[in-house]
Design a protein around this motif. Structure first.
Motif, mmCIF file in Angstrom:
data_model
loop_
_atom_site.group_PDB
_atom_site.id
_atom_site.type_symbol
_atom_site.label_atom_id
_atom_site.label_comp_id
_atom_site.label_asym_id
_atom_site.label_seq_id
_atom_site.Cartn_x
_atom_site.Cartn_y
_atom_site.Cartn_z
ATOM 1 N N ALA A 114 -3.220 -13.414 32.083
ATOM 2 C CA ALA A 114 -4.386 -13.227 31.081
ATOM 3 C C ALA A 114 -3.855 -12.497 29.612
ATOM 4 C CB ALA A 114 -5.575 -12.724 31.553
ATOM 5 N N ASN A 115 -2.997 -11.333 30.128
ATOM 6 C CA ASN A 115 -2.530 -10.611 29.098
ATOM 7 C C ASN A 115 -1.448 -11.473 28.474
ATOM 8 O OD1 ASN A 115 -3.977 -8.376 29.438
ATOM 9 N ND2 ASN A 115 -2.584 -7.552 31.072
ATOM 10 N N TYR A 116 -0.525 -12.219 28.665
ATOM 11 C CA TYR A 116 0.072 -13.003 28.134
ATOM 12 C C TYR A 116 -0.297 -14.248 27.361
ATOM 13 C CZ TYR A 116 4.766 -11.094 30.024
ATOM 14 O OH TYR A 116 5.826 -10.379 30.384
ATOM 15 N N MET A 117 -1.408 -14.833 27.976
ATOM 16 C CA MET A 117 -1.998 -15.764 27.265
ATOM 17 C C MET A 117 -2.954 -15.006 25.994
ATOM 18 S SD MET A 117 -3.356 -18.000 30.126
ATOM 19 C CE MET A 117 -4.500 -19.132 29.164
ATOM 20 N N SER A 121 -2.158 -16.057 21.915
ATOM 21 C CA SER A 121 -3.251 -16.613 21.120
ATOM 22 C C SER A 121 -4.056 -15.845 20.129
ATOM 23 C CB SER A 121 -4.283 -17.095 22.085
ATOM 24 O OG SER A 121 -5.060 -16.160 22.752
ATOM 25 N N LEU A 122 -3.949 -14.561 20.211
ATOM 26 C CA LEU A 122 -4.763 -13.664 19.500
ATOM 27 C C LEU A 122 -3.801 -12.510 18.615
ATOM 28 C CD1 LEU A 122 -7.906 -12.649 21.993
ATOM 29 C CD2 LEU A 122 -7.521 -14.491 19.970
ATOM 30 N N SER A 125 1.917 -13.178 19.360
ATOM 31 C CA SER A 125 2.975 -12.703 20.436
ATOM 32 C C SER A 125 3.602 -11.451 20.148
ATOM 33 C CB SER A 125 3.985 -13.722 20.401
ATOM 34 O OG SER A 125 3.787 -14.768 20.765
ATOM 35 N N SER A 126 2.609 -10.422 19.537
ATOM 36 C CA SER A 126 3.158 -9.125 19.090
ATOM 37 C C SER A 126 2.566 -8.058 20.295
ATOM 38 C CB SER A 126 2.902 -8.623 17.730
ATOM 39 O OG SER A 126 3.081 -7.395 17.605
ATOM 40 N N TRP A 127 3.063 -7.274 21.196
ATOM 41 C CA TRP A 127 2.477 -6.420 21.940
ATOM 42 C C TRP A 127 2.226 -5.158 21.369
ATOM 43 C CZ3 TRP A 127 1.170 -7.833 26.721
ATOM 44 C CH2 TRP A 127 2.035 -9.053 27.238
#
Length: 327
Positions: A114-117, A121-122, A125-127
């Motif tokens: 869920a965290n990767y998705m 999406s939001l 792709s920047s942690w």
């Protein structure tokens, strides 16, 4: 008189700009005027081919692999401080693997998939952006609510009654597992932080509960007061920050106390928060303990890191700070 006979003497020292610079009352110093006509070369990025080696001694003695290993053992807030040291540390602290580990640890209850998705999406792709923008509860300190009220004392053989300013605190400490610790005490922050753990004794009056955080920053909490009659405390809080990514304030939206049946607790296997899910505000399961919505002691919670517990301004007595504005 001919016009050629009239001469005007223009003194060069008056017309020169240097003369006006020496006169402080006429012209002020403007150091930026010396930069006119000078072209400043832009500094190349750390990873570019035109980058020149840093002359700092620590960068010659410390390999990049070892520096990255040290950074992996830093907390995200320490990484932010390290990024302000120099340009090389700034680019090292932007490594996505550092922020990915911090995000996966903070939101471990959501699951890795869920965290990767969500980061794709939001947050593009920047942690690091996910860490700054997604609401999260800080676990490296305590949330403290300082409440004061005026109490009129009882006096004898005097014409005037005494007025006392009473100060007490609400303490919250959160854990990534969905548990939290709660304490109400007149003790200062530097004293209460010593007993805010799961090994606290009954004399410390530290109670354990469950919480859940929504994506919009709303927090639902529930805990049980043991005693002759069980009392259930439900709190509704809103998470916010004074700066982007701070998450250092908790606004108290509602505090409810209600009764619960002892038989119902013995047969329940889940968490306390799941037990009260769907309850109304005025609902109680014990006629002797009515449901009450509290309107006092609702000052916002202020986050205090563990390393600042001894030096926080919340430790000041009421003689020096009768009221605290959290901001």
């Amino acid at each position: 008189m001919a016009s050629s006979d009239i001469s005007v003497d223009i003194r060069p020292d008056i017309n020169s700009f240097d003369h006006f610079l020496s006169m402080r009352y006429i012209a002020t110093d403007r150091p930026w005027l010396k930069l006119y006509g000078i072209r400043v070369q832009p500094v190349p990025p750390f990873s570019s081919l035109s980058y020149k080696p840093d002359p700092a001694l620590i960068h010659h003695c410390l390999p990049d692999e070892l520096m990255l290993e040290i950074f992996t053992r830093m907390s995200p807030y320490t990484l932010g401080r390290a990024a302000c040291v120099c340009r090389k540390w700034k680019y090292t602290a932007r490594n996505p693997t550092l922020w990915r580990a911090a995000c996966l640890k903070t939101w471990q209850r959501s699951g890795m998939e869920a965290n990767y998705m969500m980061v794709r999406s939001l947050y593009d792709s920047s942690w690091r952006r996910m860490w700054l923008q997604r609401p999260r509860i800080r676990i490296d300190g305590l949330y403290v609510s300082r409440n004061t009220y005026i109490h009129t004392g009882v006096t004898e053989w005097q014409f005037k009654k005494t007025v006392n300013v009473v100060c007490y605190y609400r303490y919250l400490r959160f854990f990534p597992s969905g548990k939290f610790l709660y304490k109400i005490s007149p003790d200062k922050v530097k004293d209460a932080v010593k007993c805010m753990h799961f090994r606290a004794s009954k004399a410390d009056c530290v109670f354990k509960g469950d919480y859940v955080l929504s994506e919009d920053g709303q927090i639902e909490m529930a805990l049980l007061y043991p005693g002759h009659r069980y009392t259930l405390v439900r709190m509704h809080l809103r998470l916010r920050g004074t700066t982007v990514g701070a998450n250092n304030r908790l606004d108290v939206l509602k505090i409810l106390t209600t009764g619960v049946n002892a038989t119902e607790l013995q047969n329940w296997k889940g968490s306390i928060l799941e037990l009260v899910e769907g309850w109304e505000e005025d609902e109680t399961h014990d006629p002797d303990v009515p449901a009450v919505s509290h309107s006092r002691g609702l000052s916002p919670f202020v986050f205090v890191p563990f390393e600042e517990a001894d030096t926080s301004v919340l430790n000041l007595p009421v003689e020096k700070m009768d009221y605290y504005v959290p901001g």
